[in-house]
Design a protein around this motif. Structure first.
Motif, PDB file in Angstrom:
ATOM      1  N   SER A  41       0.089  11.104   6.772  1.00 34.05           N
ATOM      2  CA  SER A  41      -0.235   9.774   7.285  1.00 34.05           C
ATOM      3  C   SER A  41      -1.747   9.611   7.400  1.00 34.05           C
ATOM      4  N   LEU A  42      -2.378  10.397   8.254  1.00 30.45           N
ATOM      5  CA  LEU A  42      -3.791  10.229   8.560  1.00 30.45           C
ATOM      6  C   LEU A  42      -4.688  10.416   7.346  1.00 30.45           C
ATOM      7  N   THR A  43      -4.248  11.175   6.355  1.00 32.40           N
ATOM      8  CA  THR A  43      -5.080  11.432   5.182  1.00 32.40           C
ATOM      9  C   THR A  43      -4.765  10.526   4.006  1.00 32.40           C
ATOM     10  N   VAL A  44      -3.750   9.669   4.151  1.00 36.50           N
ATOM     11  CA  VAL A  44      -3.382   8.776   3.047  1.00 36.50           C
ATOM     12  C   VAL A  44      -3.436   7.310   3.477  1.00 36.50           C
ATOM     13  N   GLY A  87       9.913  -0.658   7.374  1.00 34.40           N
ATOM     14  CA  GLY A  87       8.609  -0.386   7.963  1.00 34.40           C
ATOM     15  C   GLY A  87       7.979  -1.556   8.672  1.00 34.40           C
ATOM     16  N   GLY A  88       8.495  -2.775   8.443  1.00 28.91           N
ATOM     17  CA  GLY A  88       7.982  -3.927   9.166  1.00 28.91           C
ATOM     18  C   GLY A  88       6.707  -4.508   8.583  1.00 28.91           C
ATOM     19  N   PRO A  89       6.124  -5.484   9.287  1.00 26.69           N
ATOM     20  CA  PRO A  89       4.982  -6.232   8.741  1.00 26.69           C
ATOM     21  C   PRO A  89       3.700  -5.428   8.632  1.00 26.69           C
ATOM     22  N   PHE A  90       3.601  -4.319   9.368  1.00 24.98           N
ATOM     23  CA  PHE A  90       2.331  -3.593   9.409  1.00 24.98           C
ATOM     24  C   PHE A  90       2.360  -2.332   8.545  1.00 24.98           C
ATOM     25  N   TYR A  91       3.394  -2.200   7.756  1.00 26.34           N
ATOM     26  CA  TYR A  91       3.541  -0.999   6.945  1.00 26.34           C
ATOM     27  C   TYR A  91       2.544  -1.006   5.788  1.00 26.34           C
ATOM     28  N   ARG A  92       2.022   0.167   5.488  1.00 27.28           N
ATOM     29  CA  ARG A  92       1.125   0.338   4.344  1.00 27.28           C
ATOM     30  C   ARG A  92       1.774   1.271   3.339  1.00 27.28           C
ATOM     31  N   SER A  93       1.683   0.915   2.064  1.00 24.37           N
ATOM     32  CA  SER A  93       2.096   1.834   1.012  1.00 24.37           C
ATOM     33  C   SER A  93       1.212   1.585  -0.197  1.00 24.37           C
ATOM     34  N   LEU A  94       1.325   2.444  -1.194  1.00 21.94           N
ATOM     35  CA  LEU A  94       0.490   2.254  -2.381  1.00 21.94           C
ATOM     36  C   LEU A  94       0.875   0.945  -3.079  1.00 21.94           C
ATOM     37  N   TYR A 122      -4.916   4.381  -1.094  1.00 17.96           N
ATOM     38  CA  TYR A 122      -5.921   3.682  -0.303  1.00 17.96           C
ATOM     39  C   TYR A 122      -5.963   2.191  -0.637  1.00 17.96           C
ATOM     40  N   SER A 123      -4.920   1.488  -0.228  1.00 11.52           N
ATOM     41  CA  SER A 123      -4.803   0.061  -0.541  1.00 11.52           C
ATOM     42  C   SER A 123      -5.499  -0.830   0.487  1.00 11.52           C
ATOM     43  N   LYS A 124      -5.839  -0.294   1.642  1.00 13.31           N
ATOM     44  CA  LYS A 124      -6.409  -1.023   2.781  1.00 13.31           C
ATOM     45  C   LYS A 124      -5.384  -1.894   3.497  1.00 13.31           C
ATOM     46  N   LEU A 125      -4.447  -2.489   2.764  1.00 19.90           N
ATOM     47  CA  LEU A 125      -3.675  -3.611   3.279  1.00 19.90           C
ATOM     48  C   LEU A 125      -2.323  -3.227   3.847  1.00 19.90           C
ATOM     49  N   ARG A 126      -1.932  -3.943   4.900  1.00 21.58           N
ATOM     50  CA  ARG A 126      -0.573  -3.926   5.401  1.00 21.58           C
ATOM     51  C   ARG A 126       0.241  -4.957   4.606  1.00 21.58           C
ATOM     52  N   VAL A 127       1.556  -4.881   4.696  1.00 22.15           N
ATOM     53  CA  VAL A 127       2.378  -5.839   3.955  1.00 22.15           C
ATOM     54  C   VAL A 127       2.049  -7.269   4.364  1.00 22.15           C
ATOM     55  N   ILE A 128       1.823  -7.492   5.638  1.00 22.07           N
ATOM     56  CA  ILE A 128       1.564  -8.839   6.144  1.00 22.07           C
ATOM     57  C   ILE A 128       0.248  -9.405   5.628  1.00 22.07           C
ATOM     58  N   MET A 167     -10.638   4.573   7.531  1.00 18.90           N
ATOM     59  CA  MET A 167      -9.482   5.434   7.286  1.00 18.90           C
ATOM     60  C   MET A 167      -8.318   4.734   6.602  1.00 18.90           C
ATOM     61  N   THR A 168      -8.362   3.423   6.455  1.00 14.35           N
ATOM     62  CA  THR A 168      -7.315   2.747   5.686  1.00 14.35           C
ATOM     63  C   THR A 168      -7.612   2.749   4.200  1.00 14.35           C
ATOM     64  N   TYR A 169      -8.793   3.232   3.812  1.00 14.89           N
ATOM     65  CA  TYR A 169      -9.106   3.267   2.384  1.00 14.89           C
ATOM     66  C   TYR A 169      -9.952   4.472   1.985  1.00 14.89           C
ATOM     67  N   ALA A 170      -9.892   5.550   2.768  1.00 14.21           N
ATOM     68  CA  ALA A 170     -10.663   6.743   2.430  1.00 14.21           C
ATOM     69  C   ALA A 170     -10.050   7.958   3.109  1.00 14.21           C
ATOM     70  N   HIS A 171     -10.356   9.122   2.571  1.00 12.12           N
ATOM     71  CA  HIS A 171      -9.931  10.384   3.163  1.00 12.12           C
ATOM     72  C   HIS A 171     -10.863  10.715   4.318  1.00 12.12           C
ATOM     73  N   PRO A 172     -10.383  11.414   5.341  1.00 11.01           N
ATOM     74  CA  PRO A 172     -11.268  11.757   6.468  1.00 11.01           C
ATOM     75  C   PRO A 172     -12.500  12.559   6.077  1.00 11.01           C
ATOM     76  N   SER A 173     -12.446  13.247   4.932  1.00 11.33           N
ATOM     77  CA  SER A 173     -13.603  14.031   4.485  1.00 11.33           C
ATOM     78  C   SER A 173     -14.633  13.191   3.751  1.00 11.33           C
ATOM     79  N   ASP A 174     -14.384  11.917   3.558  1.00 14.17           N
ATOM     80  CA  ASP A 174     -15.276  11.038   2.802  1.00 14.17           C
ATOM     81  C   ASP A 174     -16.683  11.058   3.392  1.00 14.17           C
ATOM     82  N   ILE A 175     -17.661  11.026   2.523  1.00 15.74           N
ATOM     83  CA  ILE A 175     -19.059  11.097   2.959  1.00 15.74           C
ATOM     84  C   ILE A 175     -19.449   9.917   3.847  1.00 15.74           C
ATOM     85  N   ARG A 176     -18.731   8.820   3.731  1.00 15.37           N
ATOM     86  CA  ARG A 176     -19.041   7.641   4.531  1.00 15.37           C
ATOM     87  C   ARG A 176     -18.574   7.760   5.978  1.00 15.37           C
ATOM     88  N   ALA A 177     -17.738   8.745   6.266  1.00 16.17           N
ATOM     89  CA  ALA A 177     -17.219   8.921   7.622  1.00 16.17           C
ATOM     90  C   ALA A 177     -18.279   9.525   8.531  1.00 16.17           C
TER      91      ALA A 177
END
Length: 559
Positions: free
Chosen positions: A500-503, A218-225, A186-192, A407-417
């Motif tokens: 994808s959707l959960t990470v 993966g290009g400029p919009f790729y997300r990884s840990l 859950y890094s929030k950030l894309r490479v760009i 969803m870029t920094y939390a699991h779909p089950s997160d209480i904040r969702a």
């Protein structure tokens, strides 16, 4: 390039981003000192090469396997946790490790089969420059990880699991007692979005400044840990290739430099950022695969016409060997992408993250390939099509939909969702914010959209479009209108096969599903609501949030 993000736990803070405010704190040292600093040099203690930068940094590299075994800044050891060192992947094994000094630069070279890895130190700097050259698949090298001792930097941010051990998915997604979720994904950030990652206590900062990622995928919009924190310690990553939700094949060759940088608490010097870093001092060091500035070219465009100025535009270059990108100027679309290896590339213009233009360009060393004004035709931007109604906008992301940002920094089950279920009424004013960013077969399939048509609209056939940005387990939408007409099950488009959707990632391959709905499907009473049901179908996936699913870009009914 982006705003920084900061948070605190007690007196310790971390900073993550491209341009974090440094206040009056000292930045990293200059890149080209006028003379060697006192104490600069190296020694051999029998098991390690020991490098003193002549500033406040001393580090050791194993002569056996090329691991970074010690990282001492101002007398404090930062390297290591759980008996593990900092290294390529999880360690290379027995390697050939050599060292050489050239004036104010010391270079340690590590050879392990076809893989080459390098550490460089510059006199008077608190930086370690790293390169990694992966030539083929014979070595599993996808990252460099800096392992940091526990307790030196603490945080309770999305990419931390310091305060919880309750696993909710696989072995890498955790839930706190308050219902919030944590994971290294859950890094929030894309490479760009970022130039550096790391932590600061306010008086000491430890960072990795990323490379230009020309050999990543993966290009400029790729997300990884990017980093993690746990009770054992912390990790900072430079990802050389990450296969999760990956849209491209692995690229090979030299990647770097990326930089381990210490500061007196502030951000690393902007001169280390990939867009600014110059390394003419490395031109003659003999680094395998190294290409200096003189062997590279540039692509520049006069402007981009036909833009929707509400969105940023990015220009990407890619071929099987390299990738680059740059941001188009908001006023006129001018762009310039430099430091490009010679070759033929596909140039793609993105509105947000949606490809709206593509052409071929050739880059030559030492020259600029100049393009006249690029015009995005109205047909290339699906937002230009006349629609009876539209939910969201066509920008290649689920932005604006319910839970999309979270969803870029939390699991779909997160209480904040917010609840993933609930139906949508066209004309309510909350169509987009009420529509869930993600749809799953086992969670919220069967979502209903209510809308009215005029008599003229109901007398004609119409096309419904559903744009998606990725899918898990071949999840795709099948629609029913008024319980009287049901579409065929569409074929699944090519999408990554991993989680994808959960990470924290919605970035796969943008795809548009189209459905031709006959006039006979509509209600003839214009006072009544037509009902569109969207089901997720697939023969794959498991249950819950790991059932087949998809991320939504936009939905519209064309006029």
């Amino acid at each position: 390039m982006s705003a920084s993000e900061s948070s605190s736990v007690g007196r310790r803070t971390f900073v993550l981003g491209a341009a974090a405010a440094a206040g009056s704190a000292a930045l990293a040292g200059p890149l080209a000192p006028a003379a060697s600093a006192a104490g600069f040099g190296w020694s051999d203690d029998g098991s390690h090469y020991v490098v003193d930068t002549g500033a406040n940094l001393v580090f050791k590299v194993s002569k056996t396997n090329g691991d970074l075994t010690s990282l001492v800044y101002k007398g404090t050891e930062y390297q290591g946790y759980g008996g593990k060192n900092s290294h390529v992947e999880s360690g290379l094994g027995t390697s050939t490790v050599t060292i050489a000094q050239s004036g104010s630069t010391i270079l340690i070279s590590v050879a392990y089969g076809t893989l080459k890895h390098y550490y460089a130190a510059r006199s008077g700097e608190n930086n370690v420059y790293l390169w990694t050259n992966k030539a083929d698949t014979s070595v599993s090298a996808t990252r460099y990880i800096v392992r940091v001792k526990a307790g030196l930097f603490l945080n309770d941010e999305p990419d931390s699991y310091t305060y919880t051990t309750s696993t909710i998915e696989a072995s890498d997604v955790f839930a706190k007692s308050d219902g919030q979720t944590r994971s290294k994904h859950y890094s929030k950030l894309r490479v760009i979005d970022y130039d550096y990652i790391g932590w600061t206590t306010g008086s000491v900062g430890l960072w990795i400044v990323r490379s230009n990622h020309e050999k990543a995928s993966g290009g400029p919009f790729y997300r990884s840990l990017l980093r993690h924190q746990s009770a054992d310690g912390g990790g900072l990553y430079e990802i050389l290739y990450y296969g999760e939700n990956q849209t491209e094949d692995q690229r090979f060759g030299l990647q770097g430099p990326y930089v381990i940088a210490f500061t007196d608490g502030g951000a690393p010097s902007s001169s280390l950022y990939p867009a600014n870093l110059t390394t003419s001092w490395a031109d003659s060091l003999g680094i395998s695969g190294y290409v200096g500035a003189g062997g590279r070219g540039r692509v520049a465009g006069v402007g981009i016409a036909g833009r929707n100025t509400a969105y940023p535009y990015t220009v990407g270059l890619a071929n099987s060997g390299a990738q680059y990108w740059g941001t188009a100027r908001s006023s006129d679309g001018y762009f310039s992408v430099g430091g490009v290896l010679p070759g033929a590339y596909t140039l793609t213009v993105y509105k947000g993250e949606l490809a709206v233009y593509s052409t071929q360009v050739t880059v030559s060393a030492g020259s600029t390939t100049t393009l006249n004004t690029i015009t995005i035709s109205s047909s290339n931007d699906p937002s230009n099509a006349s629609a009876i109604w539209r939910i969201g906008d066509w920008n290649g992301t689920p932005s604006g939909f319910k839970n999309a940002d979270l969803m870029t920094y939390a699991h779909p089950s997160d209480i904040r969702a917010a609840s993933w279920t609930g139906n949508v009424v066209i004309g309510s004013g909350s169509e987009t914010s009420a529509f869930p960013a993600y749809l799953w077969k086992d969670v919220n399939s069967g979502l209903l959209v209510y809308f009215k048509l005029t008599a003229a609209q109901a007398a004609a056939a119409h096309t419904l479009r559903i744009g998606v940005t990725t899918a898990y387990a071949n999840g795709r939408p099948q629609i029913t209108v008024n319980d009287t007409w049901t579409s065929a099950i569409p074929s699944p488009p090519t999408q990554p096969s991993t989680r994808s959707l959960t990470v924290g990632s919605y970035r796969g391959n943008n795809y548009t599903f189209t459905y031709s709905i006959p006039a006979s499907a509509w209600l003839t009473d214009t006072s009544q609501y037509n009902v569109l049901k969207i089901n997720v179908v697939s023969g794959s996936g498991t249950t819950g949030y790991l059932s087949a699913g998809t991320a939504v870009d936009a939905i519209d009914l064309l006029a």
